[in-house]
Design a protein around this motif. Structure first.
Motif, PDB file in Angstrom:
ATOM      1  N   ILE A  96      47.592  35.981  36.913  1.00 19.53           N
ATOM      2  CA  ILE A  96      47.054  37.317  37.152  1.00 19.53           C
ATOM      3  C   ILE A  96      45.617  37.371  36.647  1.00 19.53           C
ATOM      4  O   ILE A  96      45.283  36.834  35.592  1.00 19.53           O
ATOM      5  CB  ILE A  96      47.927  38.397  36.475  1.00 19.53           C
ATOM      6  CG1 ILE A  96      47.382  39.799  36.795  1.00 19.53           C
ATOM      7  CG2 ILE A  96      48.025  38.172  34.980  1.00 19.53           C
ATOM      8  CD1 ILE A  96      48.305  40.910  36.314  1.00 19.53           C
ATOM      9  N   ASN A  97      44.757  38.000  37.454  1.00 19.01           N
ATOM     10  CA  ASN A  97      43.370  38.277  37.071  1.00 19.01           C
ATOM     11  C   ASN A  97      43.136  39.766  37.297  1.00 19.01           C
ATOM     12  O   ASN A  97      43.008  40.206  38.451  1.00 19.01           O
ATOM     13  CB  ASN A  97      42.392  37.460  37.923  1.00 19.01           C
ATOM     14  CG  ASN A  97      42.357  36.009  37.533  1.00 19.01           C
ATOM     15  OD1 ASN A  97      41.661  35.617  36.608  1.00 19.01           O
ATOM     16  ND2 ASN A  97      43.121  35.180  38.248  1.00 19.01           N
ATOM     17  N   GLU A  98      43.099  40.516  36.224  1.00 21.56           N
ATOM     18  CA  GLU A  98      43.060  41.975  36.348  1.00 21.56           C
ATOM     19  C   GLU A  98      41.830  42.550  35.655  1.00 21.56           C
ATOM     20  O   GLU A  98      41.481  42.153  34.544  1.00 21.56           O
ATOM     21  CB  GLU A  98      44.320  42.592  35.738  1.00 21.56           C
ATOM     22  CG  GLU A  98      44.374  44.108  35.859  1.00 21.56           C
ATOM     23  CD  GLU A  98      45.463  44.706  34.983  1.00 21.56           C
ATOM     24  OE1 GLU A  98      46.571  44.898  35.505  1.00 21.56           O
ATOM     25  OE2 GLU A  98      45.200  44.965  33.796  1.00 21.56           O
ATOM     26  N   THR A  99      41.189  43.492  36.332  1.00 23.86           N
ATOM     27  CA  THR A  99      40.053  44.210  35.753  1.00 23.86           C
ATOM     28  C   THR A  99      40.353  45.705  35.750  1.00 23.86           C
ATOM     29  O   THR A  99      40.727  46.269  36.789  1.00 23.86           O
ATOM     30  CB  THR A  99      38.759  43.949  36.544  1.00 23.86           C
ATOM     31  OG1 THR A  99      38.461  42.551  36.527  1.00 23.86           O
ATOM     32  CG2 THR A  99      37.592  44.709  35.940  1.00 23.86           C
ATOM     33  N   ARG A 100      40.205  46.326  34.600  1.00 21.16           N
ATOM     34  CA  ARG A 100      40.346  47.780  34.483  1.00 21.16           C
ATOM     35  C   ARG A 100      39.001  48.361  34.089  1.00 21.16           C
ATOM     36  O   ARG A 100      38.357  47.876  33.156  1.00 21.16           O
ATOM     37  CB  ARG A 100      41.404  48.156  33.439  1.00 21.16           C
ATOM     38  CG  ARG A 100      42.835  47.878  33.887  1.00 21.16           C
ATOM     39  CD  ARG A 100      43.847  48.240  32.807  1.00 21.16           C
ATOM     40  NE  ARG A 100      45.196  47.996  33.264  1.00 21.16           N
ATOM     41  CZ  ARG A 100      46.045  48.947  33.677  1.00 21.16           C
ATOM     42  NH1 ARG A 100      45.659  50.220  33.672  1.00 21.16           N
ATOM     43  NH2 ARG A 100      47.264  48.630  34.084  1.00 21.16           N
ATOM     44  N   VAL A 101      38.603  49.403  34.791  1.00 24.85           N
ATOM     45  CA  VAL A 101      37.310  50.040  34.542  1.00 24.85           C
ATOM     46  C   VAL A 101      37.519  51.544  34.397  1.00 24.85           C
ATOM     47  O   VAL A 101      38.171  52.176  35.230  1.00 24.85           O
ATOM     48  CB  VAL A 101      36.310  49.764  35.680  1.00 24.85           C
ATOM     49  CG1 VAL A 101      35.010  50.535  35.446  1.00 24.85           C
ATOM     50  CG2 VAL A 101      36.021  48.276  35.801  1.00 24.85           C
ATOM     51  N   THR A 102      36.960  52.090  33.338  1.00 19.50           N
ATOM     52  CA  THR A 102      36.924  53.545  33.146  1.00 19.50           C
ATOM     53  C   THR A 102      35.468  53.978  33.131  1.00 19.50           C
ATOM     54  O   THR A 102      34.670  53.478  32.330  1.00 19.50           O
ATOM     55  CB  THR A 102      37.608  53.959  31.837  1.00 19.50           C
ATOM     56  OG1 THR A 102      38.973  53.524  31.864  1.00 19.50           O
ATOM     57  CG2 THR A 102      37.562  55.466  31.657  1.00 19.50           C
TER      58      THR A 102
END
Length: 997
Positions: A363-369
């Motif tokens: 898994i390669n996950e990016t979370r941006v707020t």
């Protein structure tokens, strides 16, 4: 308006479902080139009027509701919240934004509340996406035959039956028969008797002529099962996009609120993107002379990048799971007899990796707020004291915060198809990044009219801004708790773990004055002066002055035009200005350090312990200043026949001086380079925007919109003046993205002339054979023996009749026979020379049908042979087909040690035309809506990317639309590939609803 701009309205944005604002602009704004990036959550590259800077950013400035987007991203915005986008293109139009606008400005205006009755709206759609291919791929039998023919062509096929298929050899070549699944597939193609012996048949006369033995095994290659690896990693992706908005307004206030949810499920099983967004905009006028406004746009996104993260330009190989699947052979089984995926590594059947196994192992996950805040305060002094009528003050205060976390984890059973140490099983990675910026602007406006014909507008502005970023990353090996992913990095092999961190801060300040003068609404003048300062530049060079001026003449307002009733508008414009670019990373003026080569042995005696150190490698430059671009723009706006024909024509030229480049310096100084202001570039272009209403009746309307732009850029000077920099591929009077490499000429033929030439090349160490690729070389010029400076070679060659010839050849030493940089040619440029968009719309009563076409022409693309050996290709060179387009396939044998130049056949035209979408919509009649209190109800259906045309490139299975990253090469001249695989085309079908109350 005296400057050059293009406007994209909310109606144009709503024409097709898009996930970000950039997609809506593609093909709609002349002079704006936007690349396609098909990976969910990613943005394409944007260039306004070409490329000016060689080594620094050419990205435009985005301004959202008056606040420059510094820490945020345009991808964080919900396109349905956008009222309009205006692209400012020339120096006069962008001058108010100073150095930040050197590469053009995109003004994004979000929706506001409307005075009147409160309204509620819903907009939603569902998209079904499938991966379509543009070519035919080999089945198992075709692939086996292809590999056999490679060996036969090289006299390297060791079959017992001549050139006929030999079961023992095929099983050996493909490692089939070593596993139960492989053996089952292998046996499908062969007939055996009751004793398990291969059954034989007599060969035909035609087969014998090809080298078959008299008796050959009975073989049916079409009986092999073909594993469609592409199907194993794709799906029908379902995307849903929903937004609810509220708008209200009175005489003294207005309010707009929206909430939206986007869930984009890609056609690849391991990619998806989610975005939650909320937007609020409000203005209030508590006093007649005071208005206060506040806006906030917040979003949170989750991007699943996929199991393959290989966007680095230093890496070749698969770019996503689709290209991973394409790399595998169709004859290898993916599942065992129980339907479970076969683990690739160590399977002993030739299948080194298996995407069906890996698809859920990483898994390669990016979370941006992201939060964008904009506020303004407006004071009208004329409403406080009448003598100050026309004087206004506005303060803008904006702040942006963007926090991102990228996490990756490669499971214990992941097979690591890239064979990269960072992606080995049980490796976790966590990268945290925080960006913060603020801007404060104070502006005074004074407008004055004298004698009803002289209109003056004066603007004074002061601004200050700050941008700060910091980050930390940590890679952990042998994680103790796999289920913790990247959240328990301390529980790992800490002796191998890698950690890094970064920090930067920069500030800018500006002062600006602008004068607008309007005489009789016919003659317009705009003059701007701006004083900009940037902390990233050297002390003493941080500040500079940038002027601009523009004139416009409304010819249609002249008295002599009043009787020409078919002319609605003719306006001539001319503008000139200078803009600055300081898009360099902070601290570059202080030089740079490197740890490479800085490790030293310290200790007593024969110490073998290396102490890490650092050394300077870039010389500080206390004079690094601005890149400056002086541009001139000529334009005409027109409207005829009650504006049924309207548009604009633009011509521009730009010259950029004092480029910020790295210049090599003598090593004796202790440094290898210095970052300094050297070099010049130039570009010019032509743009046309045209809108027509071709037919208009009470029930039927047909209208078209057309945009066209062309741009030519070139390098004027480099670090050493008008001297080419071949190491970087930069050439005087050539484009910045110039393609310089060997040029494919033709295929070598089996004729006496070519056989003799091949013998001469062989004497120079270049061994080639008929059917292989020939590149353009210096011509062979034979001269008499003994000629001064000539080269001599004694060659022996065999002609087509089988006769041997031995001779001494004397020829000019002009470079013939030796392939080096002097033989490289200028093959073109990566960017298109021109591009355009065309929209045609038919409206009949409440029905509307539209189609949008987009095209790019004149650019070069690399990849024509990318699918060779996987796609079905019949037009190959052979003794029986000497006119074949593509080279002979071979493997070892008589071709061992040859020099193969076929990679240079990859360069081809990147021309393409895509039918972006076809849309059909229906608006329910007002009389139906009134019964339920609704104001609008539109249902629509669309087909996205139904067709693409691109000549031989598309026929070869390549989609030239996605150029993101596909212009990077390694030392061998091979492409390292883009961010996304370019052998796929996503076609989508959309149904949607827009409802208003």
């Amino acid at each position: 308006m005296t400057g050059a701009l293009t406007r994209v309205t909310s109606a144009a944005i709503e024409e097709r479902p898009v996930q970000n604002a950039l997609q809506a602009m593609q093909g709609k704004a002349a002079g704006v080139e936007i690349s396609t990036n098909s990976r969910p959550g990613e943005l394409g590259d944007v260039r306004i009027r070409g490329t000016r800077s060689i080594d620094n950013s050419n990205d435009p400035l985005y301004v959202v509701d008056g606040i420059p987007l510094t820490a945020g991203s345009v991808g964080d915005l919900n396109p349905n919240d956008i009222e309009s986008m205006e692209i400012l293109k020339d120096a006069s139009a962008t001058a108010i934004y100073g150095s930040r606008g050197a590469n053009g400005v995109v003004l994004v205006t979000t929706k506001k509340g409307i005075k009147g009755k409160a309204s509620v709206s819903y907009s939603g759609n569902i998209t079904f996406s499938r991966m379509d291919t543009m070519t035919d791929w080999m089945d198992s039998g075709e692939y086996v035959d292809w590999q056999m023919q490679k060996m036969i062509n090289a006299n390297n096929y060791p079959g017992k039956y001549g050139t006929a298929p030999d079961p023992d050899q095929i099983a050996n070549i493909f490692d089939l028969g070593n596993t139960p699944e492989g053996k089952v597939n292998f046996d499908r193609a062969w007939q055996k008797d009751a004793n398990g012996n291969y059954m034989m048949r007599p060969a035909t006369a035609e087969e014998k002529a090809k080298g078959y033995a008299d008796q050959v095994p009975i073989y049916n290659p079409s009986a092999y099962e073909t594993i469609n690896w592409r199907k194993l990693v794709t799906r029908t992706g379902i995307t849903q996009n929903h937004q609810v908005s509220l708008s209200a307004g009175t005489e003294t206030s207005n309010l707009y609120i929206s909430m939206a949810y986007l869930e984009q499920q890609a056609a690849l099983k391991d990619q998806d993107y989610k975005r939650y967004s909320a937007n609020i905009n409000g203005d209030i006028t508590p006093l007649p002379w005071l208005t206060v406004g506040l806006g906030m746009n917040a979003s949170h996104s989750i991007q699943n990048y996929g199991i393959i993260n290989n966007s680095s330009v230093s890496n070749t190989g698969a770019k996503d799971s689709y290209s991973y699947a394409l790399s595998l052979l169709p004859i290898y089984p993916a599942f065992d007899e129980n339907g479970n995926p076969i683990q690739g590594a160590g399977s002993n059947n030739g299948l080194e990796h298996n995407p069906a196994w890996d698809i859920d192992k990483a898994i390669n996950e990016t979370r941006v707020t992201s939060v964008l805040l904009s506020s303004h305060l407006d004071i009208d002094f004329g409403k406080i004291w009448k003598p100050l009528d026309g004087l206004k003050w506005r303060t803008n205060l904006g702040a942006q915060s963007r926090n991102s976390r990228y996490g990756s984890y490669y499971g214990e059973e992941f097979s690591n198809p890239l064979e990269n140490g960072a992606y080995t099983p049980n490796v976790a990675y966590n990268d945290q990044d925080t960006r913060l910026s603020w801007i404060l602007e104070n502006m005074f406006f004074y407008n004055k009219t004298v004698k009803d014909i002289h209109h003056f507008g004066l603007t004074l502005m002061q601004s200050a801004e700050m941008y700060r970023s910091e980050g930390i990353d940590y890679r952990a090996y042998d994680s103790t708790f796999p289920t913790a992913l990247w959240y328990s990095l301390g529980n790992s092999d800490t002796t191998r773990n890698g950690i890094g961190s970064e920090y930067s801060k920069q500030t800018r300040a500006s002062y600006m004055g602008r004068l607008n003068y309007n005489l009789m609404d016919r003659y317009l003048l705009t003059v701007t002066g701006r004083w900009d300062g940037a902390s990233v530049l050297a002390a003493g060079s941080k500040w500079d002055f940038f002027p601009s001026a523009a004139l416009a003449w409304k010819i249609s307002e002249e008295a002599f035009m009043k009787n020409i009733t078919w002319v609605d508008q003719i306006k001539l414009r001319v503008g000139y200005g200078v803009t600055g670019n300081a898009s360099v990373s902070p601290y570059q003026t202080s030089g740079a350090m490197t740890a490479n080569g800085a490790g030293k042995f310290f200790g007593e005696g024969g110490s073998t312990v290396i102490s890490n150190g650092a050394k300077a490698n870039v010389l500080p430059n206390n004079g690094l200043g601005w890149e400056k671009t002086a541009s001139t723009n000529f334009g005409i706006d027109f409207g005829f026949l009650n504006n049924r024909i309207s548009g604009s024509i633009e011509y521009y030229e730009a010259r950029t001086n004092d480029l910020i480049l790295s210049k090599a310096i003598p090593g004796i100084t202790g440094y290898t380079s210095i970052r300094t202001n050297v070099g010049k570039t130039a570009n010019r272009g032509f743009e046309v925007t045209l809108s027509t209403i071709n037919v208009k009746t009470s029930d039927f309307t047909w209208k078209t919109d057309f945009s066209f732009s062309t741009n030519k850029g070139w390098i004027v000077e480099l670090a050493n003046g008008k001297v080419d920099d071949t190491a970087n591929g930069w050439f005087i009077d050539r484009p910045i993205d110039n393609v310089w490499n060997y040029k494919y000429d033709r295929l070598w033929q089996n004729n006496d002339n070519d056989l003799r030439l091949l013998a001469i090349y062989g004497k120079n160490g270049l061994v080639m054979k008929p059917g292989m690729a020939m590149i353009e070389d210096q011509p062979l010029v034979e001269v008499p023996a003994g000629t001064s400076g000539a080269k001599t070679a004694e060659i022996t060659w065999t002609d087509t009749k089988g006769e041997k010839h031995t001779e001494v050849v004397t020829y000019e030493d002009n470079g013939f026979g030796t392939i080096n940089d002097s033989d490289k040619k200028h093959l073109g440029q990566w960017s298109p020379k021109w591009s355009g968009g065309f929209t045609t719309t038919f409206t009949y009563k409440d029905w509307e049908l539209s189609a949008f076409f987009y095209g790019r022409f004149g650019g070069t693309y690399f990849g024509l042979l990318q699918t060779m050996g996987r796609r079905v290709e019949k037009d190959l060179w052979s003794e029986d087909n000497p006119g074949g387009k593509y080279p002979i396939q071979y493997s070892g044998g008589t071709f061992a040690g040859v020099t193969d130049y076929s990679r240079y056949m990859n360069y081809t035209k990147g021309n393409m035309v895509a039918l972006r979408n076809i849309s059909l919509s229906y608006n329910l009649p007002k009389k139906w809506l009134n019964k339920v209190g609704a104001t609008k109800c539109q249902i629509y259906a669309q087909c996205l990317n139904p067709f693409i045309w691109g000549g031989e490139l598309v026929k070869a299975g390549i989609n030239p639309d996605d150029m993101t990253g596909w212009t990077k090469f390694n030392a061998n001249g091979d492409t390292t590939g883009g961010q996304t695989n370019n052998t796929m085309l996503t076609r989508s079908y959309v149904v949607g609803l827009r409802l208003g109350f």
